[in-house]
Design an enzyme around this catalytic site. Sequence first.
Site, PDB file in Angstrom:
ATOM      1  N   ASP A 102      21.563  79.197  -0.802  1.00 30.57           N
ATOM      2  CA  ASP A 102      22.511  78.179  -1.275  1.00 30.57           C
ATOM      3  C   ASP A 102      21.786  77.023  -1.962  1.00 30.57           C
ATOM      4  O   ASP A 102      20.619  76.760  -1.675  1.00 30.57           O
ATOM      5  CB  ASP A 102      23.278  77.570  -0.096  1.00 30.57           C
ATOM      6  CG  ASP A 102      24.124  78.589   0.609  1.00 30.57           C
ATOM      7  OD1 ASP A 102      24.468  79.606  -0.009  1.00 30.57           O
ATOM      8  OD2 ASP A 102      24.440  78.346   1.790  1.00 30.57           O
TER       9      ASP A 102
HETATM   10  N1  URA Z   1      22.858  81.486   5.095  1.00 34.28           N
HETATM   11  C1  URA Z   1      23.426  80.392   4.554  1.00 34.28           C
HETATM   12  O1  URA Z   1      24.400  79.871   5.072  1.00 34.28           O
HETATM   13  N2  URA Z   1      22.882  79.913   3.421  1.00 34.28           N
HETATM   14  C2  URA Z   1      21.798  80.434   2.835  1.00 34.28           C
HETATM   15  O2  URA Z   1      21.353  79.939   1.807  1.00 34.28           O
HETATM   16  C3  URA Z   1      21.235  81.575   3.407  1.00 34.28           C
HETATM   17  C4  URA Z   1      21.790  82.079   4.555  1.00 34.28           C
END
Ligand code: URA
Length: 244
Positions: A102
């Site tokens: 993310d």
């Molecule tokens: N889980 C999440 O919530 N975000 C990420 O970037 C990776 C795994």
Amino acid sequence: MERLQKVIAHAGVTSRRKAEQLILEGKIKVNGIVVKELGTKVSGNDKIEVDGIPITREEPVYYLLYKPREVISAVSDDKGRKVVTDLFPMEERRIFPIGRLDYHTSGLLLLTNDGELANLLMHPKYNIEKLYVAKVNGIPTREQLTKLERGVNLEDGKTAPAKVKLLSVDRKKGTSIVQMIIHEGKNRQVRRMFEAIGYKVQKLKRERYGFLDLKGLSPGDYRELTPHEVKQLRNLAVTQRSQY
Ligand code: URA
């Protein structure tokens, strides 16, 4: 000399299996001639076309990046935000991330121009172990952590078993640091798993991907994988497949 389907896959056009299909469908030309035999071997000098478009034959490259927060795991962004490939010199911009983290998540992200390995590692059946460290608001109970371990119901299904460990608690601030090891790669999985037990993730970092970690790197740094690590990654995908 290398097998035609492998060369096509390495050029990032598609997976090796789909490349085989393209060959059988007569969509591949080598030096201007349609080739339909799967075993065909080609050399670096052969000109290969897929549906009339010449492929670019690049040396495959593999990078391990410590993605900083507030960078998009993509090669471009329509909102003009910084993307992971902006962290590499111009001549390396043909690479793309294997999977994603993310925008607000930091940590280990692999990048390559090898479409075949990327497909292999991203395929849901090759469930590579990933270790995350999350800072959450509140202090989860043992019972709640067990729920995470056993699997919680998300809108896209129940999560597979996870390993969860409470690393530390700041009672004054009312926050906790929790380590979680998962094999799946559902969208925003770790954040949504904590939401499912009533906690909000304030910070999230991926510290390990399979056997690879961030040792020696700071946010924004990257290093090339060694040929041995690339080989191990391929093996990992295959062995993980048989385990899950
Ligand atoms: N889980 C999440 O919530 N975000 C990420 O970037 C990776 C795994």
